[in-house]
Design a protein around this motif. Structure first.
Motif, PDB file in Angstrom:
ATOM      1  N   GLU A  35      35.818 -26.863  60.219  1.00 41.23           N
ATOM      2  CA  GLU A  35      36.512 -27.685  59.244  1.00 41.23           C
ATOM      3  C   GLU A  35      35.573 -28.004  58.086  1.00 41.23           C
ATOM      4  O   GLU A  35      34.361 -28.029  58.239  1.00 41.23           O
ATOM      5  N   THR A  36      36.150 -28.242  56.931  1.00 42.76           N
ATOM      6  CA  THR A  36      35.325 -28.609  55.790  1.00 42.76           C
ATOM      7  C   THR A  36      34.782 -30.021  55.970  1.00 42.76           C
ATOM      8  O   THR A  36      35.222 -30.775  56.832  1.00 42.76           O
ATOM      9  N   PHE A  37      33.818 -30.361  55.121  1.00 43.03           N
ATOM     10  CA  PHE A  37      33.170 -31.661  55.174  1.00 43.03           C
ATOM     11  C   PHE A  37      33.745 -32.570  54.095  1.00 43.03           C
ATOM     12  O   PHE A  37      34.432 -32.119  53.182  1.00 43.03           O
ATOM     13  N   GLN A  38      33.430 -33.860  54.184  1.00 41.72           N
ATOM     14  CA  GLN A  38      33.887 -34.795  53.160  1.00 41.72           C
ATOM     15  C   GLN A  38      33.184 -34.569  51.829  1.00 41.72           C
ATOM     16  O   GLN A  38      33.768 -34.752  50.761  1.00 41.72           O
ATOM     17  N   LEU A  39      31.901 -34.187  51.888  1.00 37.09           N
ATOM     18  CA  LEU A  39      31.159 -33.817  50.692  1.00 37.09           C
ATOM     19  C   LEU A  39      30.879 -32.314  50.724  1.00 37.09           C
ATOM     20  O   LEU A  39      31.010 -31.664  51.771  1.00 37.09           O
ATOM     21  N   LEU A 231      18.886 -47.002  42.408  1.00 34.82           N
ATOM     22  CA  LEU A 231      18.427 -46.229  41.261  1.00 34.82           C
ATOM     23  C   LEU A 231      19.419 -45.143  40.879  1.00 34.82           C
ATOM     24  O   LEU A 231      19.592 -44.848  39.685  1.00 34.82           O
ATOM     25  N   MET A 232      20.097 -44.550  41.860  1.00 31.51           N
ATOM     26  CA  MET A 232      21.161 -43.609  41.521  1.00 31.51           C
ATOM     27  C   MET A 232      22.262 -44.306  40.735  1.00 31.51           C
ATOM     28  O   MET A 232      22.787 -43.777  39.749  1.00 31.51           O
ATOM     29  N   ASN A 233      22.596 -45.518  41.167  1.00 36.19           N
ATOM     30  CA  ASN A 233      23.658 -46.259  40.490  1.00 36.19           C
ATOM     31  C   ASN A 233      23.274 -46.590  39.048  1.00 36.19           C
ATOM     32  O   ASN A 233      24.088 -46.455  38.120  1.00 36.19           O
ATOM     33  N   LEU A 234      22.032 -47.006  38.832  1.00 39.17           N
ATOM     34  CA  LEU A 234      21.571 -47.340  37.493  1.00 39.17           C
ATOM     35  C   LEU A 234      21.592 -46.129  36.558  1.00 39.17           C
ATOM     36  O   LEU A 234      21.843 -46.268  35.357  1.00 39.17           O
ATOM     37  N   ILE A 242      23.148 -33.293  43.215  1.00 31.67           N
ATOM     38  CA  ILE A 242      22.400 -33.970  44.280  1.00 31.67           C
ATOM     39  C   ILE A 242      21.775 -32.932  45.211  1.00 31.67           C
ATOM     40  O   ILE A 242      22.409 -31.926  45.556  1.00 31.67           O
ATOM     41  N   GLN A 243      20.540 -33.169  45.620  1.00 33.38           N
ATOM     42  CA  GLN A 243      19.926 -32.410  46.701  1.00 33.38           C
ATOM     43  C   GLN A 243      19.353 -33.387  47.722  1.00 33.38           C
ATOM     44  O   GLN A 243      19.060 -34.538  47.393  1.00 33.38           O
ATOM     45  N   VAL A 244      19.210 -32.898  48.955  1.00 32.79           N
ATOM     46  CA  VAL A 244      18.749 -33.772  50.026  1.00 32.79           C
ATOM     47  C   VAL A 244      17.751 -33.063  50.936  1.00 32.79           C
ATOM     48  O   VAL A 244      17.655 -31.836  50.959  1.00 32.79           O
ATOM     49  N   GLY A 245      17.058 -33.871  51.689  1.00 29.03           N
ATOM     50  CA  GLY A 245      16.112 -33.453  52.711  1.00 29.03           C
ATOM     51  C   GLY A 245      15.525 -34.743  53.253  1.00 29.03           C
ATOM     52  O   GLY A 245      15.314 -35.695  52.497  1.00 29.03           O
ATOM     53  N   PHE A 264      25.602 -40.851  51.780  1.00 30.02           N
ATOM     54  CA  PHE A 264      26.760 -39.979  51.562  1.00 30.02           C
ATOM     55  C   PHE A 264      28.049 -40.791  51.435  1.00 30.02           C
ATOM     56  O   PHE A 264      28.940 -40.432  50.655  1.00 30.02           O
ATOM     57  N   LYS A 265      28.145 -41.857  52.198  1.00 31.76           N
ATOM     58  CA  LYS A 265      29.310 -42.735  52.051  1.00 31.76           C
ATOM     59  C   LYS A 265      29.362 -43.296  50.644  1.00 31.76           C
ATOM     60  O   LYS A 265      30.437 -43.347  50.017  1.00 31.76           O
ATOM     61  N   TRP A 266      28.207 -43.709  50.128  1.00 28.96           N
ATOM     62  CA  TRP A 266      28.152 -44.249  48.761  1.00 28.96           C
ATOM     63  C   TRP A 266      28.556 -43.196  47.743  1.00 28.96           C
ATOM     64  O   TRP A 266      29.307 -43.472  46.806  1.00 28.96           O
ATOM     65  N   LEU A 267      28.067 -41.965  47.916  1.00 26.94           N
ATOM     66  CA  LEU A 267      28.434 -40.883  46.995  1.00 26.94           C
ATOM     67  C   LEU A 267      29.941 -40.636  47.007  1.00 26.94           C
ATOM     68  O   LEU A 267      30.559 -40.442  45.953  1.00 26.94           O
ATOM     69  N   LYS A 268      30.534 -40.655  48.191  1.00 30.84           N
ATOM     70  CA  LYS A 268      31.979 -40.447  48.301  1.00 30.84           C
ATOM     71  C   LYS A 268      32.737 -41.570  47.614  1.00 30.84           C
ATOM     72  O   LYS A 268      33.693 -41.322  46.859  1.00 30.84           O
ATOM     73  N   GLU A 269      32.327 -42.799  47.854  1.00 29.37           N
ATOM     74  CA  GLU A 269      32.988 -43.947  47.224  1.00 29.37           C
ATOM     75  C   GLU A 269      32.788 -43.943  45.714  1.00 29.37           C
ATOM     76  O   GLU A 269      33.634 -44.449  44.964  1.00 29.37           O
ATOM     77  N   LYS A 270      31.704 -43.345  45.265  1.00 32.19           N
ATOM     78  CA  LYS A 270      31.422 -43.233  43.832  1.00 32.19           C
ATOM     79  C   LYS A 270      32.303 -42.171  43.169  1.00 32.19           C
ATOM     80  O   LYS A 270      32.382 -42.090  41.944  1.00 32.19           O
ATOM     81  N   GLY A 271      32.956 -41.371  43.991  1.00 35.95           N
ATOM     82  CA  GLY A 271      33.819 -40.323  43.466  1.00 35.95           C
ATOM     83  C   GLY A 271      33.092 -39.023  43.179  1.00 35.95           C
ATOM     84  O   GLY A 271      33.610 -38.167  42.450  1.00 35.95           O
ATOM     85  N   TYR A 272      31.910 -38.853  43.772  1.00 38.70           N
ATOM     86  CA  TYR A 272      31.137 -37.642  43.518  1.00 38.70           C
ATOM     87  C   TYR A 272      31.833 -36.429  44.139  1.00 38.70           C
ATOM     88  O   TYR A 272      32.084 -36.383  45.343  1.00 38.70           O
ATOM     89  N   ALA A 273      32.147 -35.453  43.296  1.00 35.50           N
ATOM     90  CA  ALA A 273      32.815 -34.233  43.752  1.00 35.50           C
ATOM     91  C   ALA A 273      31.941 -33.005  43.533  1.00 35.50           C
ATOM     92  O   ALA A 273      32.415 -31.870  43.652  1.00 35.50           O
TER      93      ALA A 273
END
Length: 303
Positions: A35-39, A231-234, A242-245, A264-273
């Protein structure tokens, strides 16, 4: 191990989680494999080569089977044109996106935009023009740029102005093609000119182009500055990728100190697509490592 066996093993993990009453494992495997992921997480070549083989196109197809819908390929410009074209055709057929690749000589220790030297700018602009042609073959929309090292004999304000002027020239090349160069502040060495999110934000604002934005790599910024979500929000208006590790170790989420489920929850709520690039190594090798990688993303994506 065959692909089907690998995917079926996810079902076995779900059964074992129920029997053991392990809530963490249950959260990890709540979504079915495939299945696909939320992000939109994007693996890179080699993450699933034990199961899928060494051919990148075969690995891309397998990534799709696992539920991923994008890839990254930093070294894409070094691949033969025929291979680039085949990758692009495969992504289009599967409905997948190409994430970032690195602009050839887009800024490095020997070729720094901070120096303000014409020969360095010429090399950078040549890489930008080459990147446009590469991007067309794979329908890429983002390319990574690192401005290079500090020029120690110049004041920081002059260096910053030099970087801005060089990036303006690059943006002029990318804008007509709808391509965004994403600037990546790094933690690899203190000699790097670009290291902090707010510093990159200031530069993007000064360039003033939709083709010059921030690549926010949470691994590097956890090392450099921490305070990730704030800092992402600012700086959110200038973040395009976005990249992660995880840190320490730069392996998959859940192996270090970063609470990626919350990020990731914050990114989703921020509307990041956009794409979340999996810019890290793996804590284990072989099929076991591949399973651990998928399970880690299933766990942190379950928010």
């Amino acid at each position: 191990m065959k692909r089907g066996d690998f995917i079926k093993s996810g079902a076995a993990l779900i059964g074992s989680a129920t029997l053991l009453g392990n809530e963490t494992m249950a959260a990890t495997t709540q979504n079915k494999e495939g299945e696909t992921f939320q992000l939109d997480y994007a693996p890179h070549q080699g993450m699933f080569s034990t199961t899928a083989g060494k051919d990148f196109v075969d690995e891309i197809k397998y990534m799709h089977e696992l539920g991923f819908r994008s890839i990254e390929d930093n070294g894409l410009p070094t691949r033969p044109v025929e291979e680039q074209t085949k990758i692009g055709e495969t992504l289009a057929k599967l409905g997948m996106r190409m994430g970032v690749f690195v602009v050839p000589k887009g800024g490095n220790a020997a070729n720094t935009l901070a120096a303000g030297k014409q020969e360095h700018i010429d090399i950078f602009l040549k890489g930008c023009r080459e990147s446009v042609e590469v991007a067309k073959r794979v329908n890429a929309k983002w390319v990574t740029v690192v401005p290079g090292n500090y020029q120690r004999n110049l004041p920081i304000g002059v260096q910053t102005a030099n970087v801005i002027e060089g990036l303006k020239r690059g943006a002029e090349i990318f804008e007509p093609h709808g391509i965004t160069m994403v600037l990546e502040p790094l933690s690899d060495t203190p000699d790097l000119f670009l290291r902090y999110t707010d510093q990159t934000y200031e530069i993007c604002k000064a360039v003033g182009s939709p083709s010059c934005k921030i690549l926010y790599d949470a691994y590097h910024q956890q090392k450099n500055e921490g305070n990730l979500i704030n800092l992402m929000n600012l700086c959110w208006s200038e973040i395009a990728y976005i990249q992660v590790g995880d840190n320490p170790g730069r392996k998959e989420p859940t192996t270090g100190e970063i609470n990626y489920k919350n990020v990731f929850k914050w990114l989703k709520e921020k509307g990041y697509a956009g794409i979340v690039g999996m810019e890290h190594g793996m804590s284990k090798s072989g099929v076991e490592g591949e399973k651990a990688l998928v399970n880690a993303y299933r766990e942190v994506d379950n928010f």
